[in-house]
Design an enzyme around this catalytic site. Structure first.
Site, PDB file in Angstrom:
ATOM      1  CG  ASN A  89      -0.204  -0.099   2.506  1.00 24.94           C
ATOM      2  OD1 ASN A  89       0.519   0.802   2.859  1.00 24.94           O
ATOM      3  ND2 ASN A  89      -0.359  -1.221   3.212  1.00 24.94           N
TER       4      ASN A  89
ATOM      5  CG  PHE B  83      -2.203   5.541  14.228  1.00 25.53           C
ATOM      6  CD1 PHE B  83      -1.382   5.283  15.308  1.00 25.53           C
ATOM      7  CD2 PHE B  83      -2.245   6.830  13.703  1.00 25.53           C
ATOM      8  CE1 PHE B  83      -0.597   6.282  15.857  1.00 25.53           C
ATOM      9  CE2 PHE B  83      -1.464   7.843  14.249  1.00 25.53           C
ATOM     10  CZ  PHE B  83      -0.640   7.576  15.318  1.00 25.53           C
TER      11      PHE B  83
HETATM   12  O1  C5P Z   1      -8.430  -2.656  11.550  1.00 20.85           O
HETATM   13  P1  C5P Z   1      -7.640  -1.509  11.076  1.00 20.85           P
HETATM   14  O2  C5P Z   1      -6.624  -1.884  10.043  1.00 20.85           O
HETATM   15  O3  C5P Z   1      -8.385  -0.291  10.687  1.00 20.85           O
HETATM   16  O4  C5P Z   1      -6.861  -1.078  12.417  1.00 20.85           O
HETATM   17  C1  C5P Z   1      -5.825  -0.191  12.392  1.00 20.85           C
HETATM   18  C2  C5P Z   1      -4.892  -0.457  13.537  1.00 20.85           C
HETATM   19  O5  C5P Z   1      -4.610  -1.842  13.649  1.00 20.85           O
HETATM   20  C3  C5P Z   1      -3.550   0.203  13.313  1.00 20.85           C
HETATM   21  O6  C5P Z   1      -3.044   0.521  14.579  1.00 20.85           O
HETATM   22  C4  C5P Z   1      -2.762  -0.880  12.614  1.00 20.85           C
HETATM   23  O7  C5P Z   1      -1.371  -0.691  12.744  1.00 20.85           O
HETATM   24  C5  C5P Z   1      -3.250  -2.128  13.326  1.00 20.85           C
HETATM   25  N1  C5P Z   1      -3.266  -3.357  12.512  1.00 20.85           N
HETATM   26  C6  C5P Z   1      -2.411  -4.394  12.831  1.00 20.85           C
HETATM   27  N2  C5P Z   1      -2.439  -5.550  12.114  1.00 20.85           N
HETATM   28  C7  C5P Z   1      -3.317  -5.718  11.099  1.00 20.85           C
HETATM   29  C8  C5P Z   1      -4.188  -4.672  10.755  1.00 20.85           C
HETATM   30  C9  C5P Z   1      -4.140  -3.499  11.480  1.00 20.85           C
HETATM   31  O8  C5P Z   1      -1.611  -4.235  13.759  1.00 20.85           O
HETATM   32  N3  C5P Z   1      -3.322  -6.852  10.426  1.00 20.85           N
END
Ligand code: C5P
Length: 397
Positions: free
Chosen positions: A209, A323
């Protein structure tokens, strides 16, 4: 924030970068500082006391046992006069002496006797800088809240190329005059994830991304400036890690999870700022996938949620900050994530606003806790990171 720096003791140790000290003193005095210069014996081989006296309009001090200098201003009084002692250039020898608390000349004695902020601008051959002994001394000084400014990278006087150049005088002036932040995070260890993850499809392709890593790196820098020890787990980005951070480069979400689970239990705070890919290819092709017809179907499987694993730790769970990048109903979605992922705090931003969020230099954030919220309006990611750290520090003690 404390008072602006006015009285500066510039301690010059022996290194070729000492020739830049005349310029440094001129630029500091132009900006309204009073500078008193202290030189070690070996510094005098690189720049003369007369030059430094001329640019500072002050007698240069170089001896601990000089009765006339002691009569004018005793060394303890001298140490108390300073708002800041800057050692520039700081040779590996003086860094080692400082780390050991040796006081065998005027400069090293002042450094022990001062209540002022102390900063060092290391300057030495790149191999000497990289030597584990020098690195250990720098880590000791950093843990004592001595600011380590530089070194910069590039060509060195000896012809080598690498880390070890003293920062340029103008950069040092900016650092001397920057408002001094109280080290409210001293003794705290942060682990911060940043940047994108990269999920391979075959030996040459991947899914990723646009995350630049800017926000996560800004958070790491702010935490360091406030005295914290920082581990930075980062996906591939084009940024250099802030000075003093320990970088753990990773590619995939699963790599990130491994590093996170190793570092989180030794950390006081875990911040998940990375844009982790939610899915990865179910299988990674051993060879380059060949062109085949008009369509191709990839089967993707869910990646582990890194931050949720950290937040679920049963022992040594750090204060966990997430975040949330949203395009609508920010408060509602952010609060749901705070709860569902069992986070202590979440920083939410509206990525649909042009010029903010992903890849931009500016951002605006809303911080949510289960019992409170705080809006931080648009500003640079670096300033925002500092505001996040201050808000966070209030929750830690
Ligand atoms: O669920 P979402 O991606 O919106 O959540 C964002 C948060 O979760 C961020 O803090 C991101 O770094 C973390 N995250 C994570 N592992 C994932 C997806 C998101 O640590 N697979």
């Amino acid at each position: 924030m404390s008072q602006p720096v006015k009285n500066i003791v510039l301690g010059i140790s022996g290194g070729i970068a000492a020739y830049k000290c005349a310029e440094l003193v001129r630029r500091l005095t132009e900006r309204g500082c009073k500078v008193k210069v202290v030189m070690t014996e070996s510094a005098k081989h690189f720049i003369t006391p007369l030059t430094m006296q001329a640019v500072s309009s002050e007698m240069v001090a170089d001896s601990l046992l000089d009765p006339s200098a002691e009569a004018a201003m005793g060394h303890i009084e001298f140490a108390k006069w300073a708002d800041l002692i800057l050692v520039a250039p700081a040779s590996c020898n003086i860094l080692a002496k400082m780390a050991q608390g040796i006081a065998d000349d005027l400069l090293t004695t002042l450094l022990l006797a001062t209540p002022a902020k102390v900063a060092v601008a290391p300057a030495m051959n790149q191999l000497m800088y990289a030597h584990p002994a020098t690195q250990a001394n720098i880590a000791t000084l950093r843990a004592r809240d001595i600011a380590i400014w530089g070194p910069g990278k590039g060509e060195q006087a000896c012809g080598d190329v690498g880390s070890g150049r003293m920062l340029e005088p103008l950069e040092l002036v900016e650092r001397c005059l920057a408002p001094v932040q109280a080290p409210v995070l001293l003794g705290k260890t942060f682990t911060i994830t940043a940047g994108p993850t990269r999920e391979p499809l075959d030996p040459v392709r991947y899914i990723s991304n646009h995350s630049s890593g800017k926000m996560g790196f800004a958070l790491a820098k702010a935490a360091l400036e406030l005295g914290a020890t920082v581990n930075l787990i980062s996906g591939p980005v084009s940024l250099s890690a802030p000075e003093g951070a320990t970088l753990f480069p990773i590619e995939t979400a699963r790599d990130m999870l491994n590093s996170a689970l190793q570092l989180a239990p030794q950390s006081d705070v875990f911040i998940g700022c990375a844009a982790v890919a939610d899915y990865r290819a179910a299988t990674i092709a051993e060879h380059k996938i060949k062109k085949q017809g008009d369509e191709i179907t990839l089967t993707m499987v869910k990646n582990p949620d890194v931050i949720a694993h950290v937040a679920a730790l049963k022992e040594n769970r750090p204060y966990t900050v997430g975040f949330a990048a949203e395009t609508q109903d920010i408060q509602q979605y952010a609060k749901a994530k705070l709860k569902n992922k069992n986070l202590d705090m979440i920083c939410a931003n509206d990525v649909s606003v042009k010029g903010l969020g992903f890849n931009a230099n500016d951002n605006a954030l809303s911080l949510f806790w289960s019992d409170d919220c705080l809006n931080l309006p648009t500003t640079s990611k670096q300033q925002l990171a500092m505001q996040v750290m201050h808000a966070l520090s209030k929750r830690l003690n």
